[in-house]
Write a protein that holds these residues in place. Structure first.
Motif, PDB file in Angstrom:
ATOM      1  N   ARG A   2       0.858  -1.181   0.000  1.00  0.00           N
ATOM      2  CA  ARG A   2       0.000   0.000   0.000  1.00  0.00           C
ATOM      3  C   ARG A   2       0.892   1.228   0.000  1.00  0.00           C
ATOM      4  O   ARG A   2       1.955   1.233   0.605  1.00  0.00           O
ATOM      5  N   PHE A   3       0.454   2.261  -0.702  1.00  0.00           N
ATOM      6  CA  PHE A   3       1.248   3.475  -0.787  1.00  0.00           C
ATOM      7  C   PHE A   3       0.308   4.651  -0.983  1.00  0.00           C
ATOM      8  O   PHE A   3      -0.625   4.581  -1.778  1.00  0.00           O
ATOM      9  N   THR A   4       0.510   5.703  -0.202  1.00  0.00           N
ATOM     10  CA  THR A   4      -0.259   6.936  -0.416  1.00  0.00           C
ATOM     11  C   THR A   4       0.731   8.072  -0.606  1.00  0.00           C
ATOM     12  O   THR A   4       1.810   8.061  -0.016  1.00  0.00           O
ATOM     13  N   GLN A   5       0.387   9.030  -1.427  1.00  0.00           N
ATOM     14  CA  GLN A   5       1.224  10.217  -1.582  1.00  0.00           C
ATOM     15  C   GLN A   5       0.311  11.430  -1.679  1.00  0.00           C
ATOM     16  O   GLN A   5      -0.617  11.455  -2.492  1.00  0.00           O
ATOM     17  N   LEU A   6       0.581  12.413  -0.825  1.00  0.00           N
ATOM     18  CA  LEU A   6      -0.158  13.668  -0.890  1.00  0.00           C
ATOM     19  C   LEU A   6       0.355  14.438  -2.100  1.00  0.00           C
ATOM     20  O   LEU A   6       1.559  14.661  -2.245  1.00  0.00           O
ATOM     21  N   PRO A  47       7.687   0.978   1.299  1.00  0.00           N
ATOM     22  CA  PRO A  47       7.277   1.498   2.613  1.00  0.00           C
ATOM     23  C   PRO A  47       6.891   0.412   3.616  1.00  0.00           C
ATOM     24  O   PRO A  47       6.944   0.638   4.818  1.00  0.00           O
ATOM     25  N   ARG A  66      15.246   4.547  -0.797  1.00  0.00           N
ATOM     26  CA  ARG A  66      14.220   5.586  -0.904  1.00  0.00           C
ATOM     27  C   ARG A  66      13.845   5.982   0.517  1.00  0.00           C
ATOM     28  O   ARG A  66      13.801   5.132   1.407  1.00  0.00           O
ATOM     29  N   TRP A 103      11.036   7.195   3.017  1.00  0.00           N
ATOM     30  CA  TRP A 103       9.573   7.266   3.176  1.00  0.00           C
ATOM     31  C   TRP A 103       9.235   7.847   4.545  1.00  0.00           C
ATOM     32  O   TRP A 103       9.802   7.433   5.552  1.00  0.00           O
ATOM     33  N   GLN A 156       4.504   8.876   2.655  1.00  0.00           N
ATOM     34  CA  GLN A 156       4.874   9.885   1.664  1.00  0.00           C
ATOM     35  C   GLN A 156       6.320   9.640   1.256  1.00  0.00           C
ATOM     36  O   GLN A 156       7.206   9.532   2.103  1.00  0.00           O
ATOM     37  N   LEU A 157       6.530   9.529  -0.056  1.00  0.00           N
ATOM     38  CA  LEU A 157       7.892   9.396  -0.570  1.00  0.00           C
ATOM     39  C   LEU A 157       8.551  10.762  -0.474  1.00  0.00           C
ATOM     40  O   LEU A 157       8.020  11.752  -0.970  1.00  0.00           O
TER      41      LEU A 157
END
Lengths: 238, 238
Positions: A152-156, B65, B97, B99, B155-156
């Protein structure tokens, strides 16, 4: 073993859901990538599949990323996305916050007894579905099991008028979002492999007969869906 | 009801875990925000708490992540973070990376029987812990239940040498990360309230005696931890 579930009623529902699965596939409601896993589950006499998603990329205009209202979703795709698709959405005005959300596969299974539910949880964990558990027990609906990975990954992306990504960053983000979507599809393939390797001695006769009568060949579906080149080199049929 | 768990052995483990809880608190291993919820669970005669986290903000240098290796974690805090804390970490070189990950509370409970496990799942869902389920059943360890909300945000921040955030974006991100951390703490408070409102008729006598003998006053702990001003106006003690 204590009878937590009424076998007759459970069996009726299994057949109902099985028939609906093929109707959903026909009208495009069912994500095809799920098919081999769904067939494997339903071939087990004490399991049937309720609802599932193979993973997706969405853009949501909402206060929080976990907001579940479908009206917030401004973009949705079950396949890899392009930079243009992302950029186009970020140009549009939003009311709250814009989130890019990639989620892995999620499956809901009903089992006839506790032993079967625990067997499925074991198989799921072997395939990396670590966030899996029994959700509820219902005499008619069966023992409901949810299978989920941590993928799972979220990015604003944007807050009101302030964009948080530049064009070059959009390209990095799209690559990573697509990579994570494919991680999910690979998890589905691993789940298929574990189900195949851990089939019960006797398979569900109704399901087997149905597959034969409709000329549905599981091997060919697996070849076509899971051994595609775009899934990368990591997927190998062993 | 079928005996899935050996009551004597289960009871012994409950007392072991209960004693360890207070040792962990003393040496600072236990996040204090969890205390009222942990006490409520253990006051139920058929439940005890195994492990839990009240939610945290981490920065992880990893390919994905969801990577679980603690060695990837370059920053960890169970309280709100500052812009400087975030910026300082982004200046340092990373190998994969970077996170930013905010996660909500997670709790693991052992119950003596299936009825109690299902009762707890019901209470958890009332409090918004929607991603909860029975993980496994073990004759000695009990029925293991995991309780989790959907409160989570990643968030990356950086890929190799390319930072994805500017100073002004860092401030937006820190605000949202802290907001989501507090959403998690509020979920914990809701869980406490549901547990309190759904106490079983008889409480665990050993636990009640322990609390009395050690002058542990649950009401006062709740007042001190959950009614703090920094948790915002949304938390109200009803």
């Amino acid at each position: 073993m204590l009878k937590l579930v009424n076998e007759g009623l459970w069996r009726e529902r299994k057949i109902e859901f099985w028939n609906r699965l093929w109707e959903d596939l026909e009208i495009g409601y069912l994500d095809e990538d799920l098919l081999p896993v769904l067939i494997e589950f339903n071939m087990r006499p004490k399991s049937y599949t309720i609802s599932s998603c193979s993973g997706r990329i969405i853009l949501s205009d909402s206060e929080k990323p976990w907001s579940r209202e479908e009206t917030n979703i401004v973009f949705k795709k079950h396949e890899p996305i392009t930079i243009d698709e992302l950029i186009n959405v970020t140009y549009k005005p939003i009311t709250k916050r814009l989130w890019l959300i990639v989620s892995g596969p999620i499956l809901h299974i009903s089992t006839l007894d506790l032993d079967e539910a625990l067997s499925i949880l074991k198989i799921a964990r072997l395939a990396g579905f670590k966030h899996s558990g029994i959700l509820s027990i219902n005499k008619m609906k069966g023992i409901i099991v949810e299978l989920q990975t941590g993928i799972r990954f979220t990015q604003l992306i944007k807050v009101k008028n302030t964009s948080l990504i530049s064009q070059s960053q959009a390209s990095i983000l799209v690559d990573i979002a697509n990579e994570i979507l494919l991680d999910g599809k690979q998890a589905l393939f691993k789940l298929y492999r574990e189900l195949y390797g851990n089939r019960p001695k006797n398979l569900d006769e109704y399901i087997i007969r149905y597959l034969n009568e409709h000329n549905i060949e599981l091997d060919k579906i697996v070849q076509r869906l899971y051994l595609r080149e775009d899934l990368g080199e990591n997927i190998e049929f062993i």
